[in-house]
Design a protein around this motif. Structure first.
Motif, PDB file in Angstrom:
ATOM      1  N   PHE A 113       0.815  -1.221   0.000  1.00  0.00           N
ATOM      2  CA  PHE A 113       0.000   0.000   0.000  1.00  0.00           C
ATOM      3  C   PHE A 113       0.854   1.279   0.000  1.00  0.00           C
ATOM      4  O   PHE A 113       0.358   2.354   0.304  1.00  0.00           O
ATOM      5  N   GLY A 114       2.163   1.119  -0.288  1.00  0.00           N
ATOM      6  CA  GLY A 114       3.001   2.290  -0.484  1.00  0.00           C
ATOM      7  C   GLY A 114       3.760   2.767   0.736  1.00  0.00           C
ATOM      8  O   GLY A 114       4.501   3.764   0.650  1.00  0.00           O
ATOM      9  N   GLN A 115       3.612   2.116   1.868  1.00  0.00           N
ATOM     10  CA  GLN A 115       4.332   2.527   3.072  1.00  0.00           C
ATOM     11  C   GLN A 115       5.700   1.830   3.095  1.00  0.00           C
ATOM     12  O   GLN A 115       5.831   0.720   3.616  1.00  0.00           O
ATOM     13  N   ILE A 116       6.721   2.532   2.557  1.00  0.00           N
ATOM     14  CA  ILE A 116       8.046   1.932   2.427  1.00  0.00           C
ATOM     15  C   ILE A 116       9.035   2.801   3.228  1.00  0.00           C
ATOM     16  O   ILE A 116       9.394   3.902   2.799  1.00  0.00           O
ATOM     17  N   PRO A 117       9.478   2.365   4.392  1.00  0.00           N
ATOM     18  CA  PRO A 117      10.471   3.131   5.173  1.00  0.00           C
ATOM     19  C   PRO A 117      11.879   2.975   4.570  1.00  0.00           C
ATOM     20  O   PRO A 117      12.650   2.085   4.956  1.00  0.00           O
ATOM     21  N   VAL A 118      12.213   3.861   3.625  1.00  0.00           N
ATOM     22  CA  VAL A 118      13.462   3.719   2.879  1.00  0.00           C
ATOM     23  C   VAL A 118      14.666   3.895   3.802  1.00  0.00           C
ATOM     24  O   VAL A 118      15.695   3.205   3.665  1.00  0.00           O
ATOM     25  N   GLU A 119      14.548   4.808   4.801  1.00  0.00           N
ATOM     26  CA  GLU A 119      15.696   5.042   5.682  1.00  0.00           C
ATOM     27  C   GLU A 119      16.027   3.835   6.535  1.00  0.00           C
ATOM     28  O   GLU A 119      17.166   3.656   6.964  1.00  0.00           O
ATOM     29  N   GLU A 120      15.038   2.965   6.777  1.00  0.00           N
ATOM     30  CA  GLU A 120      15.307   1.753   7.553  1.00  0.00           C
ATOM     31  C   GLU A 120      16.013   0.701   6.710  1.00  0.00           C
ATOM     32  O   GLU A 120      16.827  -0.080   7.223  1.00  0.00           O
ATOM     33  N   MET A 121      15.714   0.652   5.419  1.00  0.00           N
ATOM     34  CA  MET A 121      16.181  -0.451   4.586  1.00  0.00           C
ATOM     35  C   MET A 121      17.399  -0.088   3.749  1.00  0.00           C
ATOM     36  O   MET A 121      18.197  -0.962   3.415  1.00  0.00           O
ATOM     37  N   ASP A 122      17.571   1.199   3.426  1.00  0.00           N
ATOM     38  CA  ASP A 122      18.706   1.629   2.602  1.00  0.00           C
ATOM     39  C   ASP A 122      19.744   2.275   3.509  1.00  0.00           C
ATOM     40  O   ASP A 122      19.498   3.326   4.109  1.00  0.00           O
ATOM     41  N   VAL A 123      20.894   1.670   3.635  1.00  0.00           N
ATOM     42  CA  VAL A 123      21.942   2.203   4.538  1.00  0.00           C
ATOM     43  C   VAL A 123      22.510   3.510   4.006  1.00  0.00           C
ATOM     44  O   VAL A 123      23.195   4.250   4.718  1.00  0.00           O
ATOM     45  N   GLY A 124      22.253   3.815   2.745  1.00  0.00           N
ATOM     46  CA  GLY A 124      22.705   5.095   2.195  1.00  0.00           C
ATOM     47  C   GLY A 124      21.916   6.273   2.746  1.00  0.00           C
ATOM     48  O   GLY A 124      22.356   7.424   2.651  1.00  0.00           O
ATOM     49  N   LYS A 125      20.757   6.013   3.301  1.00  0.00           N
ATOM     50  CA  LYS A 125      19.939   7.048   3.917  1.00  0.00           C
ATOM     51  C   LYS A 125      20.222   7.114   5.416  1.00  0.00           C
ATOM     52  O   LYS A 125      20.490   6.088   6.051  1.00  0.00           O
ATOM     53  N   LYS A 126      20.115   8.316   5.962  1.00  0.00           N
ATOM     54  CA  LYS A 126      20.387   8.493   7.388  1.00  0.00           C
ATOM     55  C   LYS A 126      19.164   8.089   8.198  1.00  0.00           C
ATOM     56  O   LYS A 126      18.039   8.420   7.866  1.00  0.00           O
TER      57      LYS A 126
END
Length: 1259
Positions: A1024-1037
């Motif tokens: 449904f579009g709820q994707i916590p990118v900062e949790e899964m991508d180490v490139g994000k803080k």
């Protein structure tokens, strides 16, 4: 060759079984071996007269030189001995198909009864309806082309239509080869489900068979490999197209004719066996010998068979003996009958002339035969039995009507054998029934020339019923067979005993029989083998046979939920309610004289219809439905029976055919009711609710609901009746806002705001509805009283109090007390409004909304702590409200209908919405109990919150009555199945991604709550579009504090993410979103679209079907809704248990008609059915296929006339021969008189020239 260790196409178990089953054969069946060497004078002592070499004989055969020296002729009976046979079992032809043939070497004097039992019981050959023994055409005889066509197109095709055995020598030469190839070709072309299979049986002399040593094995061959060389040329090898071989052994080698005696005995034995299933046919198996060509030595064979009254068919023009016999019988037929030589001086005058003419023809046809005198004697004997011989000119007539030729040949012979008392046409009728040739029966027997008696048709009717020949059943019924006299209860039982073994009906009957005989109490489904074994263990005497009690038990299993028990009145068990007592009484009755079996069946056509439906016989059941009364109800009952049977059937093909036939009967019920509805709307309503005495007191509506007949319920007539019941005395076009306004302001029911059906009621009374006083009416005009509303029921109740005749329409269960007084307008109008089902429904909907509001208020605002602090007053009101709902559910389950309490519980549980109610009530009770204690208070509140959801979902059922919402609810229900399959695919992919993602992100995380959320919950939210990118991508803080300390992680701290494999996490996320959001979601949408388009067309039918249940429910409900329904329950309790007033609503939509009213309604329904069938026949006759069929019949008639003209030509030719003979005789007389001198004529004898004018002048 001995080949016992190898099996082709089967396993070792099969070999052992075959050997065990046939190990008794050598002990009983014998072979013959030459035991006396009789020297053949033409071989210089090298050969015996048996055909065997000197070296092949045993020393015993060569020992007694003195006795053999005085023997001139070798005889099998004297010079051979019997030994156990060493060649039997199964035969496989090398290079041919894997189908095995059976073979047996046997002595010429083996009893034919033993051989016939071996072939039918052990080899499994189907019992024949006809046996054609083809004689002649053996050896290197060259068959003519038209003879081949007769054998191929005529004999084998006719045999296939009758289920025949064809007997030949079975060798790859002459007639045997031609018949074998024709059988092969027809078997290949025929469908796999062909009922009549041709069995080609070869009877050959053992000593003539080529490569016979390959068959020898004292233990039997399973199979024996048989090699045939050069299959294109004629030889004495066995033909691989035959199903079985009987190799007759007379001890000779290389000699023909050794099998002739055994073959004649076998034919005679078979001719005394009965046709049909287990010999249930009405005639002995017809046997016909067919002569093709033939040698002079076969005259003895023909003569012996004719003396045993065996019919013969001679193919004139095929050559040899056939031409001789046709010449003798056709050209000498005008000679007077000749006495046999054994009758003394009977030979005088014409007999000498006949002998001389026979001798001439013998010399003409067999010039090389030395013993012509014996041939003349044989021919004379054959001529005396010429009535058993039919001459067939195949070259002129063609092979198309060969089955008719066979039938007439057999009938001609049977007429000669028939007794003086018997009708000469009985045999012809029985043969036509046996062969299922209704066309011959119509054209030859039932053309109006013969007056048939009931006794003549009785046996043939039984044969036609058991062997599934519906066209003959129709023919007999139309030509004098009275079904009332024919069908007794005993005969009905015999029909059920003839049911085939492998069917579901047979298993059900056997299970009921075993229960009655006390050997198997369990009701659970047993296997067929267990049923058979148990039944065989207990069967002893007539009491162990299937009776009407077992039939009644099977019908109770199939339609017992809507019908009362069948045949209990015939057995005298109608007063017994206990099943065990009925079982004991039936056992006692069936051990006695069983006097009920001689009584006529009460409803013969309905009983035969049930019998045919239970066996899934489509055409037979349709005919019985046409003949039975109550056509709409009968069709729905057939539909119900077949759909219940299909649930028990395990074979897919049979199950499918049952469902198709069930749908066909539902269509018939729909179409016939449509015709009734167009004819008269009021009578068609009565038809739907009339209680049937034939079908166990059920109605069309009840049977239609039990049969799941959605198409029938979707009919406008059924829906019109339901709508009329739904609205009661109010008009159907009343707006809902008027109902709501009157509901909140009841005084408005006395105004003209709501229109009532007062004028329509008066009109119905004029048409035949009883008036209020019930007196002065002509009861002949009554077609029953239709129940439209509660007031109508009360009108019938009032009429029922008056002393009436059986003609009057009444409802079962209404007491005949004093008639209640007429109610005043205020009371009657009040009852008309409040007792209508629509008002009851509206009240229940409004009160249910109030109930949900109260429930929501308690949960959200007024949910107090456990006692003593709570509950609040509103919660106590809620408890009381649910209590009244529970009381109503108990009343609906246990106090409605006439079923047992077990049946009521089963019916209640089957409904989905009842399960929903049960779930809601159980959850409420659990929540109520738990919220009363401090330790479980929170859990109880949670349960009640979930329970509120269940109660709210119950609203869906309430809105099923709505015309727009109802079909959509059905579509939603169908789509739930699609969601289930979607969730299965999604769950698999979600788990695969969730576990891999969690393991790649965190190397160590023992927290179960975090694992569960991140493995299942977080991937689900990704959709449904709820994707916590900062949790899964180490490139994000990410602001979350983390640690790599194992101890801290174990104490609940957030673990740090793994860095080196994070690229794989991102790739997996992309793939996961691609599959779920694009592939799976679109798959779900496509499934929804398919389901919607598929269900939308039939959703209206489904909704109309479900609407009936809702109307029945609210028709039987009290007018007050919960919680005030408790007042209605108290009132009902007082009326039923204290005042003993019976309920008129306990049988909803049931009307019982008797006397003339019932008869007139049935007559009207029958007329509508006949009109419908007539219209259907017109449509069918106008179709192209029917036109072609009629054209073919006309062409056949023209061909028949041409054939008759050929017969006239033959007769004219015979007349010309006779005239020529008379002319020669007269010329001889004239010449004699002219040469004599006794008297002198006045003028000379006339010449041929003078004859014409004189004849002309005289004419």
């Amino acid at each position: 060759m001995r080949d016992t260790g190898e099996a082709v196409g089967g396993g070792g178990d099969k070999i052992c079984k075959s050997e065990k089953d046939q190990s008794w054969i050598p002990k009983i069946i014998k072979k013959r071996v030459c035991t006396t060497f009789v020297e053949d004078s033409f071989s210089n002592g090298a050969l015996c007269q048996c055909g065997g070499a000197r070296d092949a004989h045993a020393s015993v055969a060569l020992g007694d030189y003195f006795s053999t020296a005085i023997v001139n002729h070798w005889d099998s009976a004297q010079h051979s001995s019997e030994y156990p046979t060493d060649a039997f079992g199964e035969l496989q032809f090398a290079g041919a198909s894997k189908r095995h043939s059976y073979f047996l070497r046997l002595s010429w004097d083996t009893p034919p009864s033993m051989v016939y039992t071996l072939m039918t019981a052990h080899w499994g050959l189907p019992a024949p309806n006809l046996v054609v023994s083809v004689v002649g055409g053996e050896g290197r005889t060259k068959l003519k082309t038209w003879v081949r066509e007769v054998l191929r197109q005529g004999l084998v095709k006719a045999s296939q239509s009758t289920g025949a055995w064809i007997l030949t020598a079975g060798l790859r030469e002459g007639v045997g080869r031609c018949v074998g190839e024709a059988v092969r070709d027809h078997a290949t072309a025929a469908s796999s489900v062909s009922l009549n299979k041709v069995v080609a049986l070869g009877i050959a002399p053992w000593g003539l068979v080529h490569n016979r040593q390959q068959l020898v094995n004292p233990q039997g061959s399973f199979p024996a490999k048989y090699y045939v060389q050069n299959t294109s040329r004629d030889s004495c090898c066995l033909d691989n197209n035959y199903q079985a071989f009987l190799l007759v052994d007379d001890g000779s080698v290389g000699r023909r004719g050794g099998e002739t005696g055994f073959r004649a005995k076998l034919e005679d034995y078979i001719s005394h066996q009965r046709t049909g299933i287990w010999g249930s046919g009405s005639i002995d198996i017809p046997v016909l010998c067919m002569l093709v060509s033939g040698e002079a030595s076969m005259l003895e064979r023909v003569d012996l068979s004719l003396k045993n009254s065996m019919p013969w068919l001679v193919l004139a023009g095929s050559g040899g003996l056939a031409d001789f016999l046709s010449d003798v019988l056709e050209n000498l037929s005008l000679a007077p009958a000749v006495q046999s030589s054994g009758e003394g001086d009977g030979e005088a005058g014409p007999s000498v002339d006949l002998k001389d003419r026979l001798a001439e023809r013998v010399k003409k046809h067999f010039p090389s035969e030395a013993e012509s005198d014996k041939l003349v004697e044989r021919a004379l004997s054959i001529y005396q039995n010429r009535d058993f011989i039919t001459i067939y000119h195949g070259e002129q007539e063609g092979p198309n009507d060969f089955d008719t030729v066979l039938l007439k040949a057999l009938v001609g012979a049977s007429k000669q054998r028939a007794s003086v008392d018997a009708s000469p046409y009985n045999e012809e009728l029985r043969l036509a029934v046996t062969w299922n040739r209704v066309d011959i029966a119509k054209s030859e027997l039932f053309n109006g020339d013969i007056q048939w008696r009931y006794e003549d048709l009785e046996d043939s009717m039984t044969d036609a019923l058991i062997n599934d020949k519906p066209q003959f059943v129709r023919l007999f019924t139309e030509n004098g067979l009275n079904i009332l006299d024919y069908l007794t209860y005993g005969r009905l039982e015999s029909l059920y005993r003839s049911v085939a073994d492998g069917t579901v009906l047979y298993q059900l009957l056997q299970r009921r029989l075993v229960e009655r005989l006390g050997t198997a109490a369990p009701v659970a489904m047993l296997s067929n083998v267990q049923d058979k074994v148990a039944a065989e263990n207990v069967q002893s005497g007539p009491a162990a046979e299937i009776s009407l009690f077992e039939v009644s038990g099977v019908l109770e299993l199939l339609i017992g939920d809507v019908c009362q028990l069948f045949y209990y009145d015939a057995l005298g068990l109608e007063q017994i309610s206990s099943k065990r007592r009925a079982l004991r009484r039936a056992s006692k009755l069936l051990r006695g004289d069983c006097l009920y079996r001689v009584k006529r069946c009460l409803f013969p056509w309905a009983s035969l219809f049930i019998w045919a439906v239970l066996q899934n016989r489509s055409e037979m059941a349709t005919f019985f439905w046409e003949m039975a009364g109550e056509s709409v109800l009968s069709a729905l009952s057939g539909c119900k029976l077949l759909r219940e049977l299909s649930k028990l059937e395990v074979e897919t093909e049979t199950k499918l055919s049952m469902k198709e036939l069930a749908q066909r009967f539902e269509n018939l019920a729909h179409d016939v009711f449509s015709s009734c509805y167009r004819s008269n709307e009021s009578r068609s309503f009565t038809l739907l609710i009339r209680k049937s005495p034939v079908w166990g007191g059920t109605t069309c509506l009840q049977m239609g609901m039990g049969a799941d007949a959605r198409l029938f319920f979707s009919h406008d007539g059924v829906q019109s009746l339901l709508s009329q019941i739904w609205w009661g005395d109010m008009k159907r076009n009343t707006e809902v806002w008027k109902l709501l306004l009157t509901f909140f302001c009841p005084v408005l029911c006395y105004t003209n705001l709501i229109s009532f059906r007062k004028e329509e009621e008066h009109q119905q009374e004029r048409e035949g509805k009883p008036n209020e006083d019930g007196l002065g009416r002509d009861s002949d005009s009554l077609y029953g009283t239709t129940i439209f509303s509660f007031s109508d029921i009360k009108h019938i109740e009032a009429d029922a109090q008056v002393p009436t005749t059986p003609k009057t329409a009444t409802i079962k269960g209404i007491p005949h007390s004093h008639r209640p007084p007429k109610r005043p307008f205020i009371v009657s109008r009040w009852r008309q409004f409040w007792f209508a089902p629509v008002t009851s429904f509206l009240g229940n909907v409004l009160m249910y909304f109030l109930f949900l509001l109260l429930f929501a208020y308690v949960l959200l605002v007024d949910f107090k702590p456990p006692p003593p602090s709570g509950p609040a007053i509103t919660e106590y009101v809620l408890y009381f409200w649910v209590f009244t709902i529970v009381c109503e559910e108990i009343r609906e389950t246990f106090f409605l209908g006439a079923m047992t309490w077990r049946q009521r519980i089963r019916v209640y549980i089957q409904d989905v919405w009842n399960k929903c109610d049960l779930t809601a009530i159980v959850l409420f009770i659990i929540g109520l109990i738990c919220r009363m204690f401090h330790w479980s208070y929170g859990f109880g509140r949670d349960v009640l919150c979930v329970d509120y959801m269940v109660f709210t979902l119950r609203l869906i059922h309430i809105f099923a009555i709505h015309k727009q919402l109802g079909p959509k609810i059905i579509i939603v229900g169908k789509m739930m199945k699609d969601v289930f399959f979607f969730l299965f695919f999604l769950g698999v992919w979600l788990m695969a991604y969730g576990v891999a993602n969690q393991a790649l992100l965190y190397s160590y995380d023992p927290g179960l709550s975090r694992i569960f959320r991140r493995v299942f919950y977080r991937p689900y939210l990704h959709i449904f579009g709820q994707i916590p990118v900062e949790e899964m991508d180490v490139g994000k803080k990410w602001d979350m504090e983390c640690t790599d300390n194992v101890t801290l992680i174990q104490n609940g701290e957030e673990p740090c993410r793994v860095l080196y494999s994070n690229w794989l996490v991102v790739i997996l996320l992309v793939v996961y979103l691609l599959v779920t959001n694009i592939l799976l979601i679109n798959l779900l949408i496509a499934m929804f679209s398919h389901t919607f388009s598929q269900v939308q067309a039939n959703s209206d039918i489904y909704w109309k079907f479900q609407r009936y249940n809702l109307i029945v429910q609210y028709h039987s409900r009290p007018s007050l809704a919960p919680p005030f329904i408790i007042l209605s329950h108290i009132n009902l309790f007082i009326k039923r248990n204290i005042r003993k007033v019976p309920s008129v609503k306990i049988h909803h939509f049931v009307l019982e008609l008797r006397g003339k009213a019932a008869n007139k309604l049935m007559t009207w329904e029958t007329i509508q059915k006949e009109d419908f069938l007539t219209a259907q026949n017109k449509i069918q006759k106008s179709s192209d296929s029917e036109r072609l069929k009629r054209m073919s019949v006309k062409v056949d008639g023209v061909l028949k006339h041409l054939t008759e003209s050929r017969d006239l030509e033959h007769r004219l030719r015979a007349l010309e021969n006779e005239m020529e003979y008379c002319s020669n005789a007269l010329s001889w007389i004239v010449d004699t008189l002219a040469q004599g001198s006794a008297f002198k004529p006045a003028r000379p004898p006339p010449t041929l020239r003078d004859a014409f004018p004189s004849s002309t002048s005289s004419s």
